[in-house]
Scaffold this motif. Sequence first.
Motif, PDB file in Angstrom:
ATOM      1  N   ASN A  66       0.098   1.258  -1.001  1.00  0.00           N
ATOM      2  CA  ASN A  66      -0.734   0.233  -1.645  1.00  0.00           C
ATOM      3  C   ASN A  66      -1.113  -0.857  -0.657  1.00  0.00           C
ATOM      4  O   ASN A  66      -2.274  -1.261  -0.572  1.00  0.00           O
ATOM      5  CB  ASN A  66      -0.002  -0.388  -2.829  1.00  0.00           C
ATOM      6  CG  ASN A  66       0.384   0.669  -3.842  1.00  0.00           C
ATOM      7  OD1 ASN A  66      -0.368   1.609  -4.058  1.00  0.00           O
ATOM      8  ND2 ASN A  66       1.571   0.529  -4.426  1.00  0.00           N
ATOM      9  N   ALA A  67      -0.112  -1.308   0.119  1.00  0.00           N
ATOM     10  CA  ALA A  67      -0.364  -2.382   1.077  1.00  0.00           C
ATOM     11  C   ALA A  67      -1.321  -1.911   2.163  1.00  0.00           C
ATOM     12  O   ALA A  67      -2.201  -2.653   2.600  1.00  0.00           O
ATOM     13  CB  ALA A  67       0.945  -2.850   1.700  1.00  0.00           C
ATOM     14  N   ALA A  68      -1.166  -0.658   2.595  1.00  0.00           N
ATOM     15  CA  ALA A  68      -2.010  -0.141   3.670  1.00  0.00           C
ATOM     16  C   ALA A  68      -3.468  -0.081   3.219  1.00  0.00           C
ATOM     17  O   ALA A  68      -4.376  -0.455   3.951  1.00  0.00           O
ATOM     18  CB  ALA A  68      -1.534   1.242   4.094  1.00  0.00           C
ATOM     19  N   ALA A  69      -3.679   0.381   1.980  1.00  0.00           N
ATOM     20  CA  ALA A  69      -5.054   0.476   1.479  1.00  0.00           C
ATOM     21  C   ALA A  69      -5.665  -0.912   1.345  1.00  0.00           C
ATOM     22  O   ALA A  69      -6.848  -1.104   1.600  1.00  0.00           O
ATOM     23  CB  ALA A  69      -5.079   1.214   0.148  1.00  0.00           C
ATOM     24  N   ALA A  70      -4.825  -1.904   0.954  1.00  0.00           N
ATOM     25  CA  ALA A  70      -5.348  -3.265   0.808  1.00  0.00           C
ATOM     26  C   ALA A  70      -5.659  -3.869   2.169  1.00  0.00           C
ATOM     27  O   ALA A  70      -6.600  -4.643   2.319  1.00  0.00           O
ATOM     28  CB  ALA A  70      -4.330  -4.129   0.064  1.00  0.00           C
ATOM     29  N   LEU A  71      -4.859  -3.501   3.171  1.00  0.00           N
ATOM     30  CA  LEU A  71      -5.030  -4.078   4.508  1.00  0.00           C
ATOM     31  C   LEU A  71      -6.147  -3.382   5.282  1.00  0.00           C
ATOM     32  O   LEU A  71      -6.632  -3.900   6.276  1.00  0.00           O
ATOM     33  CB  LEU A  71      -3.702  -3.941   5.270  1.00  0.00           C
ATOM     34  CG  LEU A  71      -3.437  -4.918   6.397  1.00  0.00           C
ATOM     35  CD1 LEU A  71      -3.598  -6.336   5.907  1.00  0.00           C
ATOM     36  CD2 LEU A  71      -2.041  -4.714   6.938  1.00  0.00           C
ATOM     37  N   ARG A  72      -6.528  -2.215   4.830  1.00  0.00           N
ATOM     38  CA  ARG A  72      -7.654  -1.514   5.479  1.00  0.00           C
ATOM     39  C   ARG A  72      -8.717  -1.273   4.411  1.00  0.00           C
ATOM     40  O   ARG A  72      -8.945  -0.130   4.003  1.00  0.00           O
ATOM     41  CB  ARG A  72      -7.188  -0.196   6.087  1.00  0.00           C
ATOM     42  CG  ARG A  72      -6.206  -0.400   7.225  1.00  0.00           C
ATOM     43  CD  ARG A  72      -5.823   0.915   7.863  1.00  0.00           C
ATOM     44  NE  ARG A  72      -4.869   0.690   8.951  1.00  0.00           N
ATOM     45  CZ  ARG A  72      -4.338   1.669   9.658  1.00  0.00           C
ATOM     46  NH1 ARG A  72      -4.635   2.924   9.403  1.00  0.00           N
ATOM     47  NH2 ARG A  72      -3.494   1.397  10.629  1.00  0.00           N
TER      48      ARG A  72
END
Lengths: 372, 438
Positions: A112-118
Amino acid sequence: MFGRLLWRLLRGNRGRLAVALVAMASGAAVISALFNMQFDVQRKLTQEFRTLGANVVIAPAKSFGDGATLDRNLLNTVEMVAGADVAKAPYLYIVARTDANRPVVLAGTWLNAAAALRPYWKIDGEHAPFSAESTSCLVGANAARQFGLKIGNELRLHYGVNEARLTVAGIITAGGAEDDQVVASLPVVQDLASLRGRISLIELRVPGTAHEIRAVADRLQAASGDVRVEPIRQIADAEGALLGRVRLLIVSMAALIFVLTALSVLATMTALAMERRVDVGLMKALGGSIGRIVALFLAEVSVLGVAGGVVGYLVGALLTIWIGRRVFGAAISPRLEVLPLIVALMVGVALAGALPLRLLGRVKPAVILRGE
Amino acid sequence: MFARLVGESFVRNPRRILLAAAALAVGMAVTTAALSVALDVGDRLAREFRSLGANLLVTPQSDSLPLQIGGVDYRPVDEGAYLNEADLGKLRTIFWRHNILGFTPFLDVPERIAIGTDGVDASVIGTWYEHDVSVPDGSSFRTGAKLTHPWWKIQGRWFAEGSRECVLGEGLAARLSAGGGPIIGTTIQLPPKDEPKETGFLRPLIPLVVTGIVSTGGAEDNAILVPLPLTQELAGRPGKFRSLFVSALTKPEDAFSERDPNSMTPAEYDRWYCSPYISSIGTQIEQVLPGSNARAIRRVAETEGRVLTRVSGLLWLVTIAALVAAALAVAATSAATVIERRSEVGLMKALGATNLMVGGIFLAEQFVLAITGGAIGFLFGSLLARVLGTSVFGTPASLRLVLLPIVLGLSAAVVLLGSVIPLRRASRFEPAPILRGE
């Protein structure tokens, strides 16, 4: 007496003053809208730059080739130094093999965090939040094509003697390395690689200017010891340069409009002063001093300046809100500190407009009263 | 008679006319400058965004899956497909060739390098820093990492084309020089003689002079950068490269560009092909580089599109607001000049002029002013736009003659707006009280 005279003068010249007021207020409105934006536009645009993703990377001091990893506890340090609300995602990279013994880069992260950060990832398929232990994975477009994977397929990956069974939840298109990778949740990859509690790198999105980002990176470097904390310069540099140019453009625009407003107020005021000759002649003939006449005129233009500034500020505030809605989809809040600035500017313009007063000094009462 | 009346009024009160003309000229100069800048700004900012570097990545189509971690490809050199360096000149022959601002090919080779007696594993990246590519039409085009990776900072100098020189990544340089003196100017060996690669043959030792240390904030910080022919030699692939970064000026994506080109009608396809969308430029690149696959680097392309749309939207609204303010200011000035001359109106009427006649004289005068002021304003404004363009973007905004009629029309409309209301009021004047001075 002074007040009454002033009031009379203002009333007597309603038409003319209204015209000057319109010129002044419209100029003031645009200038104050520009000032308001000047304050906010940087913050708004910085938000737009979020699409660029992480701007700081924490990696082992040695390169990946040496197989160096970081301890997971580093995340706590990062949280302490940079604040809990800084967007971050840890990554663990390994080269796993498919059933057909083809190598592929497997990235373990907080999905989830990765998708939000990219945010530039285009994900076909499931966007729904993933649970931390999820066996779902996202497959890069290129990898999916090469392995013939579709959404919902099962993907078995091997690392040494270990095996992980993943379900393809979505396909990523990014135009970067992710297109060739498989992205799964961190614990799954750690188990597969027998590297519990280890990560390869941490990506952060630190808010603020290039300078602030550099400061946070330096603090992180000091707190984390033997790691490499790198601000991603590509992003910081471009952001800073662009914001600088946009702001310069806005300031130049404001300066131009200021000159224009001043000139048109000057024109109106000259006309007013010329017309005032008869009044001046009369007052002089009645024994009024030049100083007094000048004071009256100055009072008049100051009232005009204040009125123009205030009206302009109010209209400018509406303009700011409207432009914010139109362009950024969120209102830019007008700043109160712009009000005194704009009023001061307008009074200054009005006083400059009173320059033709010098003409009044030369008025000879007799000539004027004779009607010449 | 009419002309003389109009002419008279210019001569009689030059200061008033001068002021009105100045206000008009400045107003129109602001208009011209604001419009020129706004018309140009999309282009300028798009160019500015190229400081983010490349926005297109071209790789061989039938490539095996790259094993890229942290920007370094861990595939052995004998695996995967390559592209031909000789084809690169064709990039400047595509439809949108002038939008291709730069491109840089890369070929990475994992190697073991030696300095003194130590050996270190590092990847050797072959690339161009500044390289002249010959274009099929006979011209040449200078490109390289200087254009596609403008944020790379060098300490010392870059390697010369075709030389045995190299530039070390910052991180690698720090590791190599630990305890030692300055590393710039020393020679490193690549690869060491006594460690033949698995491919089996002994290769001659290649000495490289370190000319600089580069800081990139990326994987290159732990690598060695060398001229492209050197890695081609190391990899045994003369004239080949593995990835190409292209920096292209593009138009922000919109609903139309996101459609699949295969589903478009021929007319739509032509429109798409002839618009500088990143997807159409990518397609055109694939057409001239056989076996290639061009992808938008979405991280850069997306951001660029979003910020560009926002900033140009912002500037257009600001421009419109500036235009309205300029128009009102000019209208106010021209209203002031008409109000000031009420007594003249009274006199004319007393002498038997009709309202139409009076209005005609005043309007004619104002229009002469508008055209002169507008023309002067246009010249002044074009100059201003040049100065603005230079101070903000470093290059002057282009002169746009298209704006001249627009500015003249606008200035005429504005004086009309400014004069009509006071003239209407003047038409209701009774001559007698005005002439009496009341």
